[in-house]
Design an enzyme around this catalytic site. Structure first.
Site, mmCIF file in Angstrom:
data_model
loop_
_atom_site.group_PDB
_atom_site.id
_atom_site.type_symbol
_atom_site.label_atom_id
_atom_site.label_comp_id
_atom_site.label_asym_id
_atom_site.label_seq_id
_atom_site.Cartn_x
_atom_site.Cartn_y
_atom_site.Cartn_z
ATOM 1 N N GLU A 165 10.609 -4.804 4.244
ATOM 2 C CA GLU A 165 10.651 -6.206 3.824
ATOM 3 C C GLU A 165 10.297 -6.351 2.347
ATOM 4 O OE1 GLU A 165 9.147 -5.024 6.529
ATOM 5 O OE2 GLU A 165 9.293 -6.420 8.217
ATOM 6 N N LYS B 164 10.022 -1.086 14.552
ATOM 7 C CA LYS B 164 10.516 -0.740 13.207
ATOM 8 C C LYS B 164 11.550 0.373 13.300
ATOM 9 C CE LYS B 164 6.460 -1.192 10.239
ATOM 10 N NZ LYS B 164 5.582 -0.388 9.397
ATOM 11 N N GLU C 225 -4.206 -7.172 15.803
ATOM 12 C CA GLU C 225 -3.696 -5.850 15.414
ATOM 13 C C GLU C 225 -4.813 -4.807 15.568
ATOM 14 O OE1 GLU C 225 -0.305 -5.499 12.489
ATOM 15 O OE2 GLU C 225 -1.904 -4.661 11.284
ATOM 16 N N GLY D 282 -4.775 -2.246 5.552
ATOM 17 C CA GLY D 282 -3.980 -3.376 5.035
ATOM 18 C C GLY D 282 -4.587 -4.725 5.379
ATOM 19 N N ARG D 283 -4.962 -4.905 6.653
ATOM 20 C CA ARG D 283 -5.434 -6.234 7.074
ATOM 21 C C ARG D 283 -6.853 -6.536 6.619
ATOM 22 N NH1 ARG D 283 -4.260 -2.893 11.109
ATOM 23 N NH2 ARG D 283 -5.810 -2.218 12.624
ATOM 24 N N LYS E 92 0.850 -1.197 0.000
ATOM 25 C CA LYS E 92 0.000 0.000 0.000
ATOM 26 C C LYS E 92 0.886 1.248 0.000
ATOM 27 C CE LYS E 92 -3.534 1.984 2.967
ATOM 28 N NZ LYS E 92 -4.360 1.778 4.148
ATOM 29 N N HIS F 112 -4.800 -34.029 18.373
ATOM 30 C CA HIS F 112 -3.642 -34.830 18.790
ATOM 31 C C HIS F 112 -2.498 -33.930 19.245
ATOM 32 C CE1 HIS F 112 -5.435 -38.505 17.060
ATOM 33 N NE2 HIS F 112 -6.034 -37.602 16.285
HETATM 34 C C1 G6Q Z 1 -2.280 -3.965 8.311
HETATM 35 C C2 G6Q Z 1 -1.045 -3.273 8.539
HETATM 36 C C3 G6Q Z 1 0.199 -3.953 8.026
HETATM 37 C C4 G6Q Z 1 0.498 -3.682 6.567
HETATM 38 C C5 G6Q Z 1 1.935 -4.127 6.263
HETATM 39 C C6 G6Q Z 1 2.311 -3.921 4.828
HETATM 40 O O1 G6Q Z 1 -3.363 -3.526 8.565
HETATM 41 O O2 G6Q Z 1 -1.179 -1.974 8.116
HETATM 42 O O3 G6Q Z 1 0.201 -5.329 8.236
HETATM 43 O O4 G6Q Z 1 -0.404 -4.326 5.739
HETATM 44 O O5 G6Q Z 1 2.824 -3.429 7.106
HETATM 45 O O6 G6Q Z 1 2.205 -2.584 4.482
HETATM 46 P P1 G6Q Z 1 2.306 -2.132 2.988
HETATM 47 O O7 G6Q Z 1 1.182 -2.719 2.240
HETATM 48 O O8 G6Q Z 1 2.271 -0.638 3.020
HETATM 49 O O9 G6Q Z 1 3.621 -2.654 2.466
#
Ligand code: G6Q
Length: 543
Positions: free
Chosen positions: A215, A510, A355, A269-270, A209, A386
């Site tokens: 990463e 971070k 989160e 994002g989530r 986003k 199990h």
């Molecule tokens: C979710 C968070 C987080 C996000 C990641 C990736 O709600 O905001 O998990 O999705 O940090 O972020 P980007 O899509 O910006 O790389």
């Protein structure tokens, strides 16, 4: 408008629930079944292809009534209207929360800052559709003229967990393409995936986003360098596409505007798998199935918006969760799908639930004086029987569990499915009823050491479960299930009077990692650290 700011503990219903808790806390659920022969049917919601049985929970009619009163006093209805209406309910980030608009009907109207967002959503969906089609039917060729046969999603967190879980859950519907997910900045992750790839036939979908996530950008850069060992810069356009809100950064990375699938800051994002973040889903199972997933979610949205609270699955599920969390003091909840396809489901829910609602400050800016959030965990049954079920059956902790099962299997092996489902039903019955000392002793009559062993063989029962019995695992039913948990998260956040849609808790680590990386680059410690961290950093730097 923002969400109302009402502390749940200030409501009359909360006080009544407290008193009620002391009255019923030791009551065995079985005694309620004995008192009320209608309990199972009364506490079940039959909706669409879902049967949700709440009756094996530590609630009676009064509990439900008080929990519903709590929802009324906190004006849940008003909150739901604001959620769907595009109000700025993510107040700490100044944004609307509109993942529901992504699956709204084509003729719906949803306004953000006075602009109807549905036409842009439709345009992106059409782009997802035609692009998926061209990859799946082989019309889109790689740099050497061969069709694409492998998809790699590069993203993390919300840009990975949702699509990865859905692709895995719908693997029965997967087409001929192979799909991989690269997320961890651990270089061994990307190296292991690269070992499996042919640059001529692989499409990379970079999902970020912000397009600034360490990463994702590291993995994307490593992959681009690997790709350029076999291909030229012009070939990048045939093999790299991006999903992002940050068009400038994507272009800077070298991806052409045509290859960008936009998203919007009002999609968290989530909660973003319904947007172009789900491109790898559409590529893996086809656009029609992706659309069915969205359709299922839309049906759940309508149910959540329209059903009265006493028959509203996400509302009831959330109220129960609050009941266990805040009155029984339960720390965690388990989600146990009886489908191997859903093996990533609990991992996916961990992000959405923890989160969103792992917050310690209320909507007035004050520290919470009551518990929020729930620890979520789980693995598919029957495997988990199990593994950790012992603790749920006989341990000292109260662990309410959601059991998710399907009437029909996908491959139709009835013999296996009956065995699976016999376990599914048996577990919730065992957790409910338990086994008392008379039953144990009659089983042990005449056995050596019977008296000594007896206490270990007793099951107290009264361990709560909710059963989700769904017809079959389809893209549509999966969409409903995911949306159900999304709305449950929302309702819990409303009750706890917190902001569910920010995630500042992930920032501090971070920031510190950024400054530690500078120290690695300098080859020495530059900043002051606590003694433990200093010692560890020295050991790493000198290694
Ligand atoms: C979710 C968070 C987080 C996000 C990641 C990736 O709600 O905001 O998990 O999705 O940090 O972020 P980007 O899509 O910006 O790389």
């Amino acid at each position: 408008m923002s969400l109302k700011n009402i502390s749940p503990v200030s409501t009359a219903a909360w006080q009544k629930l407290k008193d009620h808790y002391y009255k019923i806390k030791d009551t065995h659920i079985m005694s309620w079944f004995e008192d009320d022969t209608e309990r199972a049917t009364k506490m079940t919601v039959n909706w669409n292809d879902f049967l949700v049985d709440f009756s094996k929970n530590r609630v009676n009619d009064t509990t439900w009534q008080l929990l519903l009163e709590l929802a009324q006093e906190l004006d849940l209805k008003d909150a739901i209207d604001k959620y769907f209406g595009g109000d700025i309910i993510n107040e700490t980030e100044g944004r609307a929360v509109l993942h529901t608009a992504l699956r709204a009907a084509e003729d719906a109207q949803v306004y953000v800052d006075g602009l109807d967002v549905i036409p842009e959503i439709q345009a992106v969906k059409e782009k997802i559709n035609s692009f998926s089609e061209s990859i799946i039917n082989g019309a889109h060729k790689g740099f050497s003229g061969k069709p694409i046969d492998t998809i790699v999603n590069i993203g993390i967190g919300g840009s990975d967990l949702g699509p990865a879980m859905v692709v895995d859950s719908l693997s029965y519907y997967q087409n001929h393409l192979k799909t991989y997910f690269v997320s961890n900045v651990d270089g061994d992750h990307v190296s292991e995936i690269l070992k499996k790839l042919n640059p001529e036939t692989t499409l990379f979908v970079i999902v970020s986003k912000t397009f600034t996530t360490q990463e994702t950008i590291s993995n994307a850069s490593t992959i681009r360098s690997w790709f350029l060992k076999s291909a030229s810069q012009e070939d990048v356009a045939k093999h790299f596409v991006a999903v992002s809100t940050n068009i400038a950064k994507v272009k800077e990375f070298g991806i052409a505007e045509d290859n960008i699938f936009p998203m919007w800051d009002w999609v968290g994002g989530r909660f973003s798998l319904w947007s172009a973040v789900g491109l790898s889903i559409s590529l893996s199972v086809g656009y029609e199935n992706f659309d069915q997933l969205l359709e299922g979610a839309r049906e759940m949205d309508e149910h959540f918006k329209d059903a009265s609270f006493d028959k509203n699955i996400p509302v009831l599920a959330a109220l129960l969760s609050v009941w266990y969390n805040n009155f029984f003091g339960a720390e965690s909840q388990a989600v146990i799908p009886y489908s191997q396809y859903l093996s990533q489901f609990a991992t996916y829910l961990q992000q959405g639930i923890m989160e969103s609602n792992g917050k310690g400050v209320d909507r007035a800016g004050n520290p919470l004086t009551y518990q929020s959030g729930t620890i979520i965990w789980g693995e598919p049954g029957s495997n988990s029987q199990h593994a950790f079920f012992q603790l749920i059956h006989q341990g000292t902790k109260l662990i309410p569990a959601d059991f998710i099962g399907f009437k029909y299997s996908l491959h139709g092996n009835k013999d296996h499915h009956d065995k699976l489902m016999s376990n599914f039903f048996a577990q919730t019955e065992a957790l409910l009823k338990g086994k008392n000392s008379d039953e144990v002793s009659s089983e042990m009559t005449g056995k050596k050491d019977a008296d000594r062993i007896l206490p270990y063989k007793i099951f107290s029962g009264n361990r709560p479960t909710t059963t989700y019995l769904i017809d079959q695992l389809t893209p549509k039913s999966l969409g409903k299930l995911i949306a159900m948990y999304e709305h449950k998260i929302f309702v819990e956040g409303v009750i706890w009077n917190i902001f569910s849609y920010d995630q500042f808790g992930v920032e501090l680590g971070k920031q510190l990692a950024g400054s530690i990386l500078e120290e690695f680059e300098a080859g020495k410690i530059l900043k002051s650290h606590d003694p433990s961290t200093s010692q560890l950093l020295k050991s790493y730097i000198n290694s």
